[in-house]
Design an enzyme around this catalytic site. Structure first.
Site, PDB file in Angstrom:
ATOM      1  N   GLY A  40       0.838  -0.911   0.362  1.00  0.00           N
ATOM      2  CA  GLY A  40      -0.223  -0.096  -0.128  1.00  0.00           C
ATOM      3  C   GLY A  40       1.024   1.482  -0.204  1.00  0.00           C
ATOM      4  CB  ILE A  91       1.140   4.274   4.646  1.00  0.00           C
ATOM      5  CG1 ILE A  91       0.487   5.534   4.452  1.00  0.00           C
ATOM      6  CG2 ILE A  91       1.798   4.017   6.148  1.00  0.00           C
ATOM      7  CD1 ILE A  91       1.576   6.634   5.036  1.00  0.00           C
ATOM      8  CE  LYS A 100      -6.089   3.726   0.992  1.00  0.00           C
ATOM      9  NZ  LYS A 100      -5.397   5.020   0.747  1.00  0.00           N
ATOM     10  CB  ILE A 136      -0.889   2.333  10.052  1.00  0.00           C
ATOM     11  CG1 ILE A 136       0.510   2.219   9.754  1.00  0.00           C
ATOM     12  CG2 ILE A 136      -1.437   3.719   9.188  1.00  0.00           C
ATOM     13  CD1 ILE A 136       0.948   3.016  11.102  1.00  0.00           C
ATOM     14  CE  LYS A 140     -10.839   9.831   6.722  1.00  0.00           C
ATOM     15  NZ  LYS A 140      -9.561  10.175   6.216  1.00  0.00           N
ATOM     16  CE  LYS A 194      -7.108   2.288  10.608  1.00  0.00           C
ATOM     17  NZ  LYS A 194      -6.094   0.932  10.816  1.00  0.00           N
ATOM     18  CG  ASN A 223      -7.069  12.982   3.526  1.00  0.00           C
ATOM     19  OD1 ASN A 223      -7.921  12.062   5.807  1.00  0.00           O
ATOM     20  ND2 ASN A 223      -7.986  12.260   3.148  1.00  0.00           N
ATOM     21  CB  VAL A 224      -0.678  10.706   2.969  1.00  0.00           C
ATOM     22  CG1 VAL A 224      -0.234  10.164   4.558  1.00  0.00           C
ATOM     23  CG2 VAL A 224      -1.228   8.946   2.799  1.00  0.00           C
ATOM     24  CG  LEU A 225      -0.958  15.866  -0.220  1.00  0.00           C
ATOM     25  CD1 LEU A 225       0.036  16.170   0.222  1.00  0.00           C
ATOM     26  CD2 LEU A 225      -1.966  16.192  -0.732  1.00  0.00           C
TER      27      LEU A 225
END
Length: 583
Positions: free
Chosen positions: A253, A255, A329, A367, A371, A383, A410-412
């Site tokens: 994935g 990350i 996710k 991780i 949210k 989560k 969030n990650v870009l």
């Protein structure tokens, strides 16, 4: 006389070979190489002069000391000069060298990266670039010359400079620059209608690749939203990852794959890559082995929901550190598939945690997500329960494994996230769909998030929740407008923006801290600790058994109701965990 010359030349050639004079590609000679050449010349002259002095090839004539000194100076001048001449001839401009070859460019940044870029452009005609100026925010560098190219001024003067010396292109050569600094350059370039390219950030630069020019790419939204580079404590990371067997679930994935890259860089002995996606697993394994020179990568095609498979993997490889990133996710999908969300995200986490404890893993890093706070959606609720599992296991005295969770937004540019969706919509000519004009989200880059996750794993933890510094929340509407502008078009004039309404389970604004949580500092300025009363272990165990039964029976409505009840009234111990040590 001829005999003396032959002896001296022979001795010097032998010494020069021993010092590797003829092993170097002198076109790329460095200061270090020249110092090596000077040492070789000194040794060669000393051996030759001593030999001639004592052997005395010319009868009754000793070698004068002045000749020995002249020999040293002339040999050094000849060796250095010949190599300088060779390099100058190789790098000389072609005919009509006063006329620019290809595109005229101004390079932003007169540091190490900038000087390497300028040097590469001057040396290689195939790049098709001629640097005509440099920009640097250090005012002391103004009017200085770097490889013959003048520093024209600072980024504050860039609009004026572009009016007076409009280039064909701007190149940003500041890998460590913050997004704000890059944004100023982007704004100036857009106003002057000058195309713009950039070197990637520090984490993206290809290790040991001297050809920086090959890594130039168009500027992307990640470059202007990025913040200050993460200061990673490499010693702390190495202390728990070096020479260790590390297992990463969800290794293919966004990350997970970046974690694998950084763990490999930290010197892990073995890296166990677990993923249930064959293409993703193949991709990260090939990258680590083929591109990054880390052959100790072991791909395992398996699902975290499969307890038997997980036990086999842990039994065979005995990982000391576990990073659990595997999760479904996408919020709307999880709303439509609550059984699978609980099966994979909650029960899968419990299976991996149980297996890590059973086989003696020293650390377990989960991780998590923003949210998980006050969750409305199934994904966030799942989560939140994963965080409870970490808290519960970490508080148990009969478990030696150190459990921590790392929470961030969030990650870009992660798979399926808003940035690639917007990018595809822009490429098709629009419209760009935004859920709500007031929608905001926290963002950070994938390398930054992964670096802080690895760092958080080095901080002591007994069921602790660490929260990453996400900076200010970003307006999704402004993000869409920025991406449209970066594509060279104007929002709402050339590319339409449509509001489509919030999706099931979405909130307008996310949070990083709960109302009952205390914020505590850690040894790293961008990582904070969330303190709250730990969850009651026996209650959580009973509830997880109920969830497992409902999933197995396919009772969707009862499952959703049970999740909501658990989150509404969780049972917690009386006092929060107060441990604050570094291990």
């Amino acid at each position: 006389f001829n005999r003396t010359i032959a002896i001296v030349v022979s001795i010097k050639l032998v010494v020069f070979v021993l010092f590797g004079f003829y092993n170097r590609w002198w076109r790329y000679v460095s200061t270090k190489d020249m110092w090596g050449a000077a040492r070789g010349v000194a040794v060669a002259c000393l051996v030759a002069d001593v030999t001639v002095y004592f052997a005395s090839p010319v009868h009754d004539l000793r070698l004068p000391r002045s000749i020995a000194a002249m020999d040293l100076l002339l040999t050094l001048a000849f060796v250095a000069g010949s190599r300088l001449l060779a390099r100058s001839l190789i790098e000389r401009p072609g005919s009509g060298g006063l006329v620019a070859r290809g595109k005229e460019v101004i390079v932003i940044g007169a540091g190490d990266a900038g000087q390497l870029i300028v040097k590469e452009m001057q040396r290689s005609r195939r790049l098709g670039y001629t640097p005509i100026g440099l920009i640097d925010d250090d005012p002391r560098k103004k009017n200085l010359r770097l490889h013959g190219v003048r520093v024209l001024g600072t980024t504050d003067e860039l609009p004026h400079i572009l009016r007076d010396n409009k280039p064909d292109e701007l190149l940003i050569a500041m890998p460590s620059a913050a997004g704000e600094a890059r944004q100023r350059v982007v704004d100036a370039a857009r106003t002057a209608r000058v195309p713009l390219k950039t070197l990637p950030g520090l984490h993206e630069l290809i290790a040991d690749d001297d050809n920086l020019a090959s890594q130039l790419r168009p500027i992307e939204v990640e470059d202007v939203l990025g913040r200050e580079p993460v200061d990673v404590d490499l010693d702390a990371i190495a202390s728990y990852l070096a020479d260790e067997t590390v297992l990463v679930t969800g290794a293919g994935g966004s990350i997970g794959s970046e974690l694998c890259r950084q763990i490999a860089r930290a010197g892990a002995a073995r890296l166990i890559l677990v993923d249930n996606s064959e293409p993703a697993l193949f991709g990260i394994e090939r990258e680590l082995v083929g591109e990054r020179g880390f052959p100790a990568s072991i791909p395992v095609l398996g699902d975290v929901q499969n307890r038997t498979k997980m036990r086999q993997v842990f039994d065979r490889y005995r990982p000391g550190v576990v990073f659990h990133t595997a999760a479904y996710k996408h919020v709307p999908l999880m709303e439509a598939n609550p059984l699978e969300s609980v099966r994979n995200n909650v029960l899968g986490t419990k299976i991996v945690a149980d297996t890590a404890v059973e086989f003696g893993a020293r650390r377990f890093v989960l991780i998590s997500t923003d949210k998980a706070l006050n969750p409305r959606a199934i994904y966030g609720q799942c989560k939140a329960i994963c965080e409870w599992i970490v808290e519960s296991y970490g508080a148990r005295d009969d478990i030696s494994t150190r459990f921590v969770a790392v929470r961030f937004g969030n990650v870009l540019n992660s798979a399926g996230s808003v940035v690639p969706i917007f990018r595809r919509q822009i490429e098709r000519g629009g419209p760009v769909t935004v859920t709500h004009p007031e929608m905001t989200r926290f963002f950070m880059t994938i390398p930054e998030a992964a670096a802080l996750v690895v760092q958080a794993g080095s901080i002591g933890g007994r069921g602790e929740i660490f929260v990453l510094d996400m900076g200010e929340a970003v307006s999704i509407l402004e993000l869409a407008r920025n991406m449209i502008r970066l594509s060279g078009r104007e929002p709402e004039r050339e590319i339409a923006i449509e509001f489509v309404g919030t999706r099931p389970g979405e909130k307008l604004h996310e949070e990083l801290w709960g109302e009952a949580e205390e914020v505590a500092e850690t040894t790293h300025p961008k990582i904070s600790r969330a303190r709250r009363p730990s969850i009651e272990a026996a209650w959580l165990e009973d509830e997880l058994l109920v969830l497992e039964h409902l999933v197995d029976e396919g009772e969707t409505l009862e499952l959703v109701s049970r999740l909501a009840a658990m989150l509404r009234e969780p049972r917690r111990a009386e006092a929060p965990v107060l441990e604050d040590t570094l291990h």
